[in-house]
Design an enzyme around this catalytic site. Structure first.
Site, PDB file in Angstrom:
ATOM      1  N   LYS A   1     -15.397  -2.238   1.059  1.00 43.98           N
ATOM      2  CA  LYS A   1     -14.560  -2.510  -0.105  1.00 43.98           C
ATOM      3  C   LYS A   1     -15.516  -2.834  -1.254  1.00 43.98           C
ATOM      4  O   LYS A   1     -16.242  -3.836  -1.185  1.00 43.98           O
ATOM      5  CB  LYS A   1     -13.650  -3.706   0.166  1.00 43.98           C
ATOM      6  CG  LYS A   1     -12.577  -3.437   1.226  1.00 43.98           C
ATOM      7  CD  LYS A   1     -11.956  -4.737   1.684  1.00 43.98           C
ATOM      8  CE  LYS A   1     -10.635  -4.535   2.410  1.00 43.98           C
ATOM      9  NZ  LYS A   1     -10.149  -5.798   3.025  1.00 43.98           N
TER      10      LYS A   1
ATOM     11  N   ASP B   1       0.825  -1.207   0.000  1.00 42.73           N
ATOM     12  CA  ASP B   1       0.000   0.000   0.000  1.00 42.73           C
ATOM     13  C   ASP B   1       0.861   1.260   0.000  1.00 42.73           C
ATOM     14  O   ASP B   1       0.354   2.364   0.178  1.00 42.73           O
ATOM     15  CB  ASP B   1      -0.911   0.030   1.248  1.00 42.73           C
ATOM     16  CG  ASP B   1      -1.686  -1.264   1.413  1.00 42.73           C
ATOM     17  OD1 ASP B   1      -2.284  -1.708   0.427  1.00 42.73           O
ATOM     18  OD2 ASP B   1      -1.679  -1.840   2.521  1.00 42.73           O
TER      19      ASP B   1
END
Ligand code: PGA
Ligand code: ZN
Length: 429
Positions: free
Chosen positions: A341, A207
Site C-alpha cells: 500500500k 470497496d
C-alpha cells in the site's frame, strides 16, 4: 524543472479529506492524491490529520497541505522531476522522522507520485515506463486483478467478520478479458444475491463489493461460487479472501461473530481452529490466496499455515509494507506475498525498493488500493512498471476503483504485443 508545487484538500471516496498536489514543470501540471485506509497500524508511515474536532470531525488535512505549500515546495523548486530518488530523499530529509510524522506521509506521497508523473512527461514516456526505468525493469506484465465482490469486516455494515472475498480471472488471455470476466461475474452475483436476500442484499461496501447480511464466510463463498458457475468461466476464475483477522482477534482467540448484535460467544476460534477452517475451505472452493489469516502479531500460526503450502499467504496487516517486518516475515517464512500500500511507505522510491525486496525473495506481490481511495490511477501504472503480477483495486464498479482498472486497459492497449498478462504466472512475474 519543477517550477511550483501547490497542494489542496479534497475529499476521498469515503467523503473524508485527503491531500491533492499540482506539481508544475515546464512540461505542464501533474496531479496526484493520497489514499487512506480504514485501519492504520503502528508500523506504517503516519497519515497527518488536523485533529480539530470542529472541522471535518478532526479528519482535515490542512496541516499536511500547508507542509507542502510552505516547506516541501521550497525544497523541490528547481529540481529535475526525473530524479525521483533525489526528490524523495529531499522530502525524507526535510521530515527528519522515521515514520514521516512531521510533514505527513499523506503529504509526501502525493508530491512523490505527482513528481513521478512529471518525470515521465519530461522523458516523454508513459508513467509505467518511467516507473520501470526507475526500477531497472524492461518487461511489462499487466497484473491479474483481484476484484472485490463481497465486502465485510470494517468495510461493510453487515455481520460478516472477514473483510473481502475477491475473484481472480487467472484464465483470461488479456487484462481486457479479465475485466470483462470480473464485470460479468459481479453482475451475476448481484442476481444471485437478489434471489436469496432481496434487493437489500445488493448494497455495497466501501470497496464496491456487495454486502449482503450474511454472517459466515462459507455463505459468501457459496454465493460467489454460484455466480462464477453462471458465467461459465468456471476454473478460469479463482477466489481470494482477505480475512483481516487482526480486527477480531481477542487475546489468543478469533471471534468470528464480532459484528453480530446477538453474538453467543460460541464462535470463538483458536489459531488451530482457524487453520482447520482454512484447510476445509481451500478444499471446497477454488481459493488460491488468503490475506492476513491471523492477527498481525500471531507469527506462530502464520508460519505454520504458510508452511502447509495450501495457498498464497498475503501479508497486509502483518507487514504494513514495513521493510523491517517484511524482513522478519521472510526470515521466519510467516507469509509468502507482499501487499503493498503506497501510503504505508510514503514515497515512490521506497515503494519500488520494498517491491524489489519481495521479488528478490521470490515472493508474490500485490499492489493494493486503500478502502478510502482517490481518483488517482497511479497504482495501475505502478503495478505494470514493477510487473507485480497482482493488483487489488476493489470491485469492477465505483469510479475510484474503475480509474485503476480502466487505466490498465489503456496501458495494455498501448503496449500491444509487449503487454504480457500475468495470467497463470500471477505469483511469479
Ligand atoms: P484498508 O484495507 O485500506 O481499509 O486498510 C485494505 C485491505 O485490508 O486490503
Ligand atoms: Zn488486507
Amino acid at each position: 524543472v519543477i517550477t511550483k508545487v501547490k497542494a489542496r484538500q479534497i475529499l476521498d471516496s469515503r467523503g473524508i479529506p485527503t491531500v491533492e498536489v499540482d506539481l508544475h514543470t515546464n512540461k505542464g501540471v501533474f496531479r496526484a492524491s493520497s489514499p487512506s485506509g480504514a485501519s492504520s497500524g503502528l508500523y506504517e508511515a503516519v497519515e497527518l490529520r488536523d485533529g480539530d474536532k470542529g472541522t471535518y470531525l478532526g479528519k482535515g488535512v490542512s496541516r499536511a497541505v500547508n507542509n507542502i505549500n510552505e516547506k516541501i515546495s521550497e525544497a523541490l523548486i528547481g529540481m529535475d522531476p526525473t530524479l525521483q530518488v533525489q526528490i524523495d530523499q529531499a522530502m525524507i530529509d526535510l521530515d527528519k522522522t522515521d515514520k514521516k510524522g512531521e510533514l505527513g506521509a499523506n503529504a509526501l506521497l502525493a508530491v512523490s507520485m505527482a513528481a513521478c508523473k512529471a518525470g515521465a512527461a519530461e522523458k516523454e514516456v508513459s508513467l509505467y515506463k518511467h516507473i520501470a526505468d526507475l526500477a531497472g525493469r524492461t518487461t511489462f506484465n499487466v497484473p491479474v486483478p483481484a476484484f472485490t465482490v463481497i465486502n465485510g469486516g470494517k468495510h461493510a455494515g453487515n455481520n460478516l467478520s472477514i473483510q473481502d472475498i475477491m475473484i481472480l480471472p487467472v484464465g483470461a488471455l488479456r487484462f481486457e478479458e479479465a475485466l470483462q470476466m470480473g464485470s460479468e461475474t459481479y453482475h451475476h452475483l448481484k442476481a444471485v444475491i437478489t434471489e436469496k436476500y432481496g434487493l437489500y442484499g445488493c448494497n455495497v461496501g466501501e470497496d464496491g463489493g456487495f454486502a449482503p447480511n450474511i454472517s459466515s464466510l462459507k455463505e459468501g463463498l457459496d454465493l460467489v461460487k454460484e455466480a462464477i458457475g453462471r458465467t461459465g468461466y468456471n476454473e478460469k476464475i479463482k477466489i481470494a479472501i482477505d480475512i483481516a483477522a487482526t480486527e477480531f482477534c481477542i487475546g489468543t482467540k478469533y471471534d468470528l461473530d464480532y459484528k453480530s448484535p446477538n453474538k453467543s460467544g460460541q464462535n470463538f476460534k483458536s489459531g488451530e481452529d482457524m487453520i482447520a477452517m482454512y484447510k476445509e475451505l481451500c478444499e471446497a472452493y477454488p481459493i488460491v490466496s488468503i490475506e492476513d489469516p491471523f492477527d498481525k502479531e500471531d507469527w506462530e500460526h502464520s508460519k505454520y499455515f504458510t508452511s502447509l503450502g495450501i495457498c498464497q499467504v498475503v501479508g497486509d496487516d502483518l507487514l504494513m509494507s514495513n521493510p523491517k517486518r517484511i524482513e522478519r516475515a521472510m526470515q521466519e517464512a510467516a507469509c509468502n506475498t507482499l501487499l503493498l500500500k503506497v501510503n504505508q511507505v510514503g514515497t515512490v522510491t521506497e515503494a519500488i525498493e520494498v517491491v524489489k525486496l519481495a521479488k528478490d525473495a521470490n515472493w508474490g506481490v500485490v499492489i493494493s488500493q486503500r478502502s478510502g481511495e482517490s481518483e488517482d490511477s497511479f497504482i495501475a501504472d505502478l503495478s505494470v512498471g514493477l510487473s507485480a503480477g497482482q493488483i487489488k483495486a476493489g470491485a469492477p464498479c465505483r469510479g475510484e476503483r474503475l480509474v485503476k482498472y480502466n487505466q490498465l486497459l489503456r496501458i495494455e492497449e498501448e503496449l500491444g504485443d509487449q503487454a504480457l498478462y500475468a495470467g497463470d504466472d500471477w505469483r511469479n512475474c
